[in-house]
Design an enzyme around this catalytic site. Structure first.
Site: not given
Length: 471
Positions: A421-423, A463
């Site tokens: 769910g991390d954008a 990331w």
């Protein structure tokens, strides 16, 4: 069902525990259904059917496997996990009682092969590495308590030779046992820089908020305020070409220096050697060799940050954190303020946080988490397995899988986590795999599966591939 039978069959061959609860494997020739992680000999693909839940498997006339016990799993029971967590606690308290991996297996009541599977799924590293870790942690505790004879200390911690003890101690702590003992009576110590440590990344992460009131980066010096036994102290890390000089002000004594040393290792990501990941995934690691998962100073700080960062942009989350620390933190030296502990946060009122632009819901989530930690009902330092930790964290009000996985990575150091769910992660996966749209939760798990057992570090590489502000 979102996956092809071919992909699901690959997952059961890999004994992929991340698919437990998402699908069941039915074996037509034996009439049983299993969890994907079941360690029994795998059937031929032609004899397998997949089911979304127990009701569907039972409707097909299948019964639960007696080895992996899917019925107990779906009731929320896991006897193997319970025995594993009990044994981990026993080994941490008395590592000499477990001289080898076989003793751990006996404590859990399984064979060595099954033990390694349990460690992979729940602890995220191998049993032998766990024994090394708890032995050295025990040695540090005994040294801080005044132990003097190093040979006797080695034996008390489960080592048969002084040389093996010295080598393991230096590798895990950066110091020899004698140097560690000397450090306990000083106010500073020097650590060798880990090979290929990306100093710029360390400074960028801990200095990611240039207006922070609890940490400050100036050149190649990091200062971090924290509480030790309720008193504010400041940790100073000065990065040289080959070593790191660490100084503690505001607290003295063996326990304070032991805390400073442990905190320093966390801030550096000392235990996260990336070599194995880079060897397995050179393409993703290319250009970022040496990247490590860096931890917060303690797990509670990670939990607070994860709650603050839920569904808000980073700039606003930084501002909320600064205001919170000004409100409940304790002033330290050099103009810094120590991050408040759970007791200080639990004493706040919802209205006080709303005055800092917290939504009522976020204020309630934060105070509930602080209250659980302050009361001792949630002991973050005792969460020995990723599975147990995720369950405990997700039981907190407003704490979902993303929050739990972030704390597992940043606060507790588990190595095979996926913050679904991390954008940022979904955007990075879309770009890395050249997808037309961002992956949903199930697709995120599928795409991250090849990076196991290093999915935490893979997340950080993804990331970093966005070249954005450190998470």
């Amino acid at each position: 069902m979102r996956w092809s039978d071919e992909h699901l069959y690959e997952r059961i061959l890999a004994k992929d525990a991340s698919f437990n609860g998402r699908v069941l494997t039915g074996v037509l020739t034996t009439g049983i259904y299993c969890l994907p992680s079941c360690t029994a000999r795998k059937p031929l693909a032609v004899n397998v059917r997949f089911f979304e839940d127990e009701a569907a498997a039972q409707a097909a006339g299948l019964r639960p496997c007696k080895r992996c016990k899917p019925d107990a799993f779906y009731r929320g029971e896991d006897a193997d996990l319970a025995r594993l967590e009990t044994t981990l606690a026993q080994a941490a308290a008395d590592p000499a009682a477990f001289p080898e991996v076989e003793a751990l297996a006996e404590g859990v009541g399984v064979g060595v092969t099954k033990l390694k599977d349990l460690f992979r799924d729940h602890v995220h590293f191998q049993p032998a590495a766990f024994l090394q870790r708890v032995r050295i942690q025990r040695a540090c505790v005994l040294l801080a308590a005044g132990a003097t004879g190093l040979s006797d200390l080695a034996f008390a911690c489960g080592y048969e030779s002084a040389s093996g003890f010295h080598e393991a101690f230096r590798r895990q702590t950066g110091l020899s046992p004698g140097a560690y003992r000397s450090m306990l009576g000083a106010d500073r110590f020097v650590l060798p820089r880990p090979e290929r440590l990306r100093v710029e990344d360390v400074l960028a992460f801990h200095g990611r908020d240039p207006l922070s009131v609890s940490e400050r980066v100036e050149g190649r010096v990091l200062r971090k305020a924290f509480l030790f036994e309720g008193r504010p102290a400041v940790l100073r890390l000065a990065f040289g070409e080959s070593d790191i000089e660490v100084t503690l002000t505001g607290a003295t004594g063996a326990a304070a220096m032991a805390k400073a040393h442990g905190a320093t290792l966390r801030l550096l990501g000392w235990t996260g050697d990336p070599a194995a990941f880079e060897a397995a995934h050179p393409q993703l690691a290319h250009g970022r060799e040496g990247l490590r998962v860096l931890f917060t100073l303690d797990p509670f700080e990670a939990l607070v940050w994860a709650i603050l960062g839920q569904q808000v942009n980073l700039a606003f989350a930084y501002a909320m954190r600064r205001d919170l620390i000004r409100l409940a933190g304790i002033p330290a030296a050099e103009g810094l303020i120590a991050h408040p502990d759970a007791n200080h946060l639990a004493a706040l009122k919802v209205e006080e946080l709303q005055a800092l632009r917290f939504s009522r819901r976020k204020a309630e989530y934060l105070l509930h988490a602080a209250g659980e930690v302050a009361s001792g009902r949630l002991r973050l330092e005792d969460l020995a397995t990723a599975t147990g930790a995720a369950k405990a964290l997700e039981s907190l009000r407003g704490c979902g899988p993303w929050t739990a996985q972030y704390v597992l990575m940043r606060g507790l150091g588990f190595r095979d986590c996926v913050p679904v769910g991390d954008a940022g992660l979904t955007l990075a996966l879309q770009r890395w795999f050249h997808l037309e749209t961002r992956p949903d939760a199930l697709e995120t798990l599928r795409l991250m599966t090849p990076f196991a057992p290093h999915r935490s570090l893979a997340t950080f590489h993804l990331w970093a591939s966005l070249k954005g502000t450190p998470a």
